[in-house]
Design an enzyme around this catalytic site. Sequence first.
Site, PDB file in Angstrom:
ATOM      1  N   THR A   1       5.508  70.459 -14.549  1.00 44.01           N
ATOM      2  CA  THR A   1       5.883  70.638 -15.950  1.00 44.01           C
ATOM      3  C   THR A   1       7.367  70.330 -16.116  1.00 44.01           C
ATOM      4  OG1 THR A   1       4.199  72.311 -16.354  1.00 44.01           O
ATOM      5  CG2 THR A   1       6.180  72.418 -17.730  1.00 44.01           C
TER       6      THR A   1
ATOM      7  N   THR B   1       8.212  77.428 -15.914  1.00 45.32           N
ATOM      8  CA  THR B   1       7.293  76.543 -15.208  1.00 45.32           C
ATOM      9  C   THR B   1       6.662  77.298 -14.051  1.00 45.32           C
ATOM     10  OG1 THR B   1       7.144  74.520 -13.874  1.00 45.32           O
ATOM     11  CG2 THR B   1       9.237  75.682 -13.826  1.00 45.32           C
ATOM     12  N   GLY B   2       5.445  76.910 -13.682  1.00 50.53           N
ATOM     13  CA  GLY B   2       4.776  77.582 -12.574  1.00 50.53           C
ATOM     14  C   GLY B   2       3.362  77.992 -12.948  1.00 50.53           C
ATOM     15  N   GLU B   3       2.936  79.166 -12.514  1.00 56.72           N
ATOM     16  CA  GLU B   3       1.585  79.638 -12.799  1.00 56.72           C
ATOM     17  C   GLU B   3       1.499  80.075 -14.253  1.00 56.72           C
ATOM     18  OE1 GLU B   3      -0.586  82.070 -10.052  1.00 56.72           O
ATOM     19  OE2 GLU B   3       0.890  81.696  -8.474  1.00 56.72           O
ATOM     20  N   GLY B   4       0.848  79.248 -15.058  1.00 54.01           N
ATOM     21  CA  GLY B   4       0.814  79.476 -16.496  1.00 54.01           C
ATOM     22  C   GLY B   4       0.271  80.827 -16.894  1.00 54.01           C
TER      23      GLY B   4
ATOM     24  N   ARG C   1      -8.308  74.042 -22.027  1.00 51.29           N
ATOM     25  CA  ARG C   1      -7.416  75.061 -21.461  1.00 51.29           C
ATOM     26  C   ARG C   1      -6.014  74.920 -22.045  1.00 51.29           C
ATOM     27  NH1 ARG C   1      -2.525  75.126 -17.908  1.00 51.29           N
ATOM     28  NH2 ARG C   1      -2.536  77.178 -16.917  1.00 51.29           N
ATOM     29  N   ILE C   2      -5.414  76.030 -22.437  1.00 47.80           N
ATOM     30  CA  ILE C   2      -4.041  76.057 -22.933  1.00 47.80           C
ATOM     31  C   ILE C   2      -3.216  76.931 -22.002  1.00 47.80           C
ATOM     32  CG2 ILE C   2      -2.540  76.810 -24.819  1.00 47.80           C
ATOM     33  CD1 ILE C   2      -4.853  76.149 -26.733  1.00 47.80           C
ATOM     34  N   GLY C   3      -2.095  76.400 -21.551  1.00 50.42           N
ATOM     35  CA  GLY C   3      -1.232  77.130 -20.631  1.00 50.42           C
ATOM     36  C   GLY C   3      -0.068  77.790 -21.338  1.00 50.42           C
TER      37      GLY C   3
END
EC number: 3.4.19.5
Length: 324
Positions: A194, A244-247, A222-224
Amino acid sequence: MGRWAIAVHGGAGIDPNLPVERQEQAKQLLTRCLNLGIAALRSNVSAIDVVELVIRELETDPLFNSGRGSALTEQGTVEMEASIMDGTKRRCGAVSGITTVKNPISLARLVMDKSPHSYLAFSGAEEFARKQGVEIVDNDYFVTDDNVGMLKLAKEANSILFDYRIPLGCAGAAVTDSPIVMNGLPISIYAPETVGCVVVDREGRCAAGTSTGGLMNKMMGRIGDSPLIGAGTYASELCGVSCTGEGEAIIRSTLARDVSAVMEYKGVGLQEAVDYVIKHRLDEGFAGLIAVSNKGEVVCGFNCNGMFRGCATEDGFMEVAMWE
């Protein structure tokens, strides 16, 4: 007059075996984007305009996971999302489910500036884009050969991880060897890159933006965290933050907003606020963020093995880095 500062990121969580050539390409792109933003800030371009300018550059280059080069859905297509926020009056715009808009960050900006809403998604966002006359391309424009290969690996990893009928010795098991897992996938095939940018200009105005193709092999729709104001992106009078990272972990912790809240409610500086949320708000999730304050400070924080990042300040400091 205050001091300007800028930071960019290209994702948290880096494959330890990432080829040196790819590492150098990432550093070169981050450096180019930093220099683009620095030149604009020296010309007194506003923080919100610099954020959009820099992220457009990141979206156009296929190296990171945004715009061209976005991660692929389970069906092999691209669904992008982005958000942008101007801290001066806490104005914001966000989009999800974008499939044909060349630069999603600019569409998010138009949602903020040209619509009565803060968030548009899927067909509604695409229709709005056409009415605004933004540049439209075929979905194939965003798909790269590298990501087609990564999608194949991701599907194989899912089979190994979640289908008990397939023994671990089968072909494809090697892709699960990485001990680092984010969002349920080995980091080597996670494609977390991202992009984001945060800026404070000489007027002390903070702004932030984030853009992504999302998770490799994600479910359709899917929406992060990236388009969610307060989770992946936030800006206020005090600071601007891009995550940024694990949504899913970022969403649960409203990570970006928490940095501003800690500064506001605890009366601490940017560094202490970033350290606090990274340590106490992610539970077992892995993520990173970049942040600037209205005082011209810039901070990068993460709790994973690395984060593609770069930052610069008006006093001449500039750094581009990947690892801890």
